[in-house]
Design an enzyme around this catalytic site. Structure first.
Site, PDB file in Angstrom:
ATOM      1  N   HIS A 120      61.013  -6.814   0.895  1.00 45.04           N
ATOM      2  CA  HIS A 120      60.665  -6.279   2.213  1.00 45.04           C
ATOM      3  C   HIS A 120      61.770  -5.291   2.608  1.00 45.04           C
ATOM      4  O   HIS A 120      62.926  -5.463   2.198  1.00 45.04           O
ATOM      5  CB  HIS A 120      60.644  -7.463   3.188  1.00 45.04           C
ATOM      6  CG  HIS A 120      60.157  -7.153   4.564  1.00 45.04           C
ATOM      7  ND1 HIS A 120      60.939  -6.534   5.499  1.00 45.04           N
ATOM      8  CD2 HIS A 120      58.971  -7.404   5.167  1.00 45.04           C
ATOM      9  CE1 HIS A 120      60.271  -6.421   6.623  1.00 45.04           C
ATOM     10  NE2 HIS A 120      59.064  -6.934   6.450  1.00 45.04           N
ATOM     11  N   GLN A 200      59.507 -15.599   4.500  1.00 46.95           N
ATOM     12  CA  GLN A 200      58.193 -16.175   4.193  1.00 46.95           C
ATOM     13  C   GLN A 200      58.331 -17.585   3.616  1.00 46.95           C
ATOM     14  O   GLN A 200      57.556 -18.478   3.954  1.00 46.95           O
ATOM     15  CB  GLN A 200      57.430 -15.287   3.194  1.00 46.95           C
ATOM     16  CG  GLN A 200      57.103 -13.888   3.705  1.00 46.95           C
ATOM     17  CD  GLN A 200      56.120 -13.879   4.873  1.00 46.95           C
ATOM     18  OE1 GLN A 200      55.334 -14.816   5.044  1.00 46.95           O
ATOM     19  NE2 GLN A 200      56.152 -12.833   5.676  1.00 46.95           N
ATOM     20  N   LYS A 223      57.919 -16.647  12.532  1.00 50.77           N
ATOM     21  CA  LYS A 223      56.966 -16.924  11.448  1.00 50.77           C
ATOM     22  C   LYS A 223      56.830 -18.434  11.234  1.00 50.77           C
ATOM     23  O   LYS A 223      55.901 -18.901  10.611  1.00 50.77           O
ATOM     24  CB  LYS A 223      57.445 -16.272  10.152  1.00 50.77           C
ATOM     25  CG  LYS A 223      57.488 -14.744  10.228  1.00 50.77           C
ATOM     26  CD  LYS A 223      57.772 -14.150   8.873  1.00 50.77           C
ATOM     27  CE  LYS A 223      58.274 -12.726   8.947  1.00 50.77           C
ATOM     28  NZ  LYS A 223      57.220 -11.742   9.153  1.00 50.77           N
TER      29      LYS A 223
HETATM   30  N1  PMP Z   1      61.581 -10.476   4.817  1.00 46.05           N
HETATM   31  C1  PMP Z   1      60.295 -10.773   4.593  1.00 46.05           C
HETATM   32  C2  PMP Z   1      59.865 -11.246   3.241  1.00 46.05           C
HETATM   33  C3  PMP Z   1      59.379 -10.656   5.648  1.00 46.05           C
HETATM   34  O1  PMP Z   1      58.078 -10.936   5.435  1.00 46.05           O
HETATM   35  C4  PMP Z   1      59.833 -10.229   6.924  1.00 46.05           C
HETATM   36  C5  PMP Z   1      58.883 -10.101   8.095  1.00 46.05           C
HETATM   37  N2  PMP Z   1      57.784  -9.298   7.884  1.00 46.05           N
HETATM   38  C6  PMP Z   1      61.186  -9.942   7.092  1.00 46.05           C
HETATM   39  C7  PMP Z   1      62.032 -10.093   6.016  1.00 46.05           C
HETATM   40  C8  PMP Z   1      61.737  -9.473   8.393  1.00 46.05           C
HETATM   41  O2  PMP Z   1      61.626 -10.453   9.363  1.00 46.05           O
HETATM   42  P1  PMP Z   1      61.836 -10.102  10.921  1.00 46.05           P
HETATM   43  O3  PMP Z   1      60.903  -8.975  11.203  1.00 46.05           O
HETATM   44  O4  PMP Z   1      61.463 -11.348  11.622  1.00 46.05           O
HETATM   45  O5  PMP Z   1      63.256  -9.710  11.099  1.00 46.05           O
END
Ligand code: PMP
Length: 401
Positions: A120, A200, A223
């Site tokens: 990500h 996740q 999440k």
């Molecule tokens: N890493 C992964 C694998 C994610 O799915 C996400 C959220 N989409 C994030 C990091 C970032 O999380 P946040 O937006 O809550 O900071």
């Protein structure tokens, strides 16, 4: 199989969306919250808000006790060796940025940072920018066809110059557990630091930090059926002690003069400014609520839903899955159909799925795709949600093809 979630009624947000004609299948982006979390948020705010750690008065003492209570719960949830190994952040993204700044002083030009091709943006861009600032080399581990980090290639690419490994536990696009045990063992044997993006992974099962053996682990409360604006950074004691402070202000200071200051160690030294007090307290409620569930029943329900999702997608002509997802979600594209057109028609039918690059643009480019549709599941979803999704998908594809 009817696949009815026994937990659905505990989620007012899911019931409200359903009453509005919306089918929520985007829990990997953010999850709905159980009533216990709403009660906690309102309970704290309605009984008298107060700042933490700095007030000697009753409301301040009460807020601090509840706030620090969540630290105990998070430490127990992750089986950390000590409550001081839990730092509250504003999310996974902030936790990863904290690490990229806090570890910068340990790295020299030419050192190598290792990430994987499926990260990500939150677990890519902070390291990429650190590499650019510091003259480091960013090494990217390739994937196999299933969407797992290729272990054989990793063993060649992780080497004596590797100073840090940062990888996801469970991909937000490909839905596969990554081979952390092997990768972390390799990093450890070379004396490299390790960071696991659990944004996740943390949602599915409980993970024991001492058994996992990483230096740092991050996740987001929103999440995990908790509030937004709150994240957790777990750091192994000795690894946390190597971090430099990165945000300054508030109670993170031990002693301050005009020209210089000394700072607290973790965790408070890394919680500058007023933290998200109500959110941290409500995260405690989310962890309590989750701890009260029958974990095997949750895993069984999630697995049955996922099997239904994969079976339904497999029945449709031209639907191509990205990788071989194991749980929680499936991303796909359809031959000859643009994902944005499909997403539009699904949206019009009240289906809340995600379309686009899923904050993993380099992965999408590597797959030769401009985007994909992602269906992701929460423990409150029923089989009927997927029936509605498949009906809408069939209607949309009939129009588009
Ligand atoms: N890493 C992964 C694998 C994610 O799915 C996400 C959220 N989409 C994030 C990091 C970032 O999380 P946040 O937006 O809550 O900071």
């Amino acid at each position: 199989m009817s696949l009815i979630s026994p937990w659905r009624a505990a989620f007012p947000g899911i019931l409200a969306l359903e009453a509005e004609g919306q089918t929520y299948l985007d829990s990997a982006a953010t999850a709905q919250k159980p009533q216990a979390v709403l009660d906690s948020l309102l309970g704290y705010l309605a009984s008298g808000a107060a700042n933490v750690h700095r007030a000697q008065h009753l409301p301040g003492e009460r807020a601090t006790r509840a706030f620090e209570g969540t630290r105990d719960k998070a430490a127990a949830w992750l089986n950390a060796a000590s409550r001081d190994e839990i730092v509250f952040t504003r999310g996974s993204t902030e936790a990863l940025n904290l690490l990229a700044y806090g570890l910068e002083h340990l790295l020299q030009p030419g050192d190598e940072l290792v990430v994987s091709a499926l990260e990500h943006h939150a677990n890519l861009l902070p390291w990429q920018q650190l590499a650019l600032r510091r003259g480091l080399k960013l090494v990217v581990l390739p994937l196999d066809v299933t969407g797992s980090i290729d272990q054989a290639r990793s063993a060649e690419l992780i080497g004596p110059r590797t100073r840090l490994l940062a990888v996801a536990q469970l991909s937000n696009v490909l839905g596969r557990w990554q081979p952390l045990r092997e990768l972390l063992a390799l990093a450890r044997s070379l004396g490299a630091l390790s960071v696991v993006d659990g944004a996740q992974g943390a949602v599915h099962g409980r993970h024991d930090m001492q058994a996992l053996g990483c230096d740092f682990y991050v996740c987001s409360a929103h999440k995990l059926y908790g509030p937004d604006g709150v994240g957790l950074l777990y750091g192994r004691g000795e690894a946390l002690a190597q971090l430099r402070h990165w945000q300054f202000g508030g109670e993170m200071v031990l002693d301050a003069d005009y020209q210089d200051a000394r700072f607290r160690p973790a965790p408070l030294g890394f919680e500058a400014g007023t933290p998200p007090v109500s959110g941290v307290i409500a995260l405690g409620a989310a962890l309590d609520w989750l701890a009260g569930l029958d974990q095997a029943a949750v895993a069984g329900h999630e697995a049955a839903l996922h099997a239904k999702l994969l079976a339904g997608l497999g029945l449709r002509d031209g639907v191509r899955l990205l990788g071989a997802p194991q749980l929680a979600l499936a991303s796909f594209c359809v031959d000859g159909v643009h994902n944005a057109d499909l997403a539009h028609l699904l949206t019009e039918q009240g289906i809340a799925v995600r379309a686009g690059h899923h904050c993993a643009m380099p992965l999408m480019k590597g797959l030769g795709l401009s985007g994909a549709i992602r269906v992701s599941l929460g423990l409150y979803n029923d089989g009927a949600d997927l029936d509605r999704f498949f009906d809408a998908l069939d209607q949309a594809l009939e129009l588009l093809r």
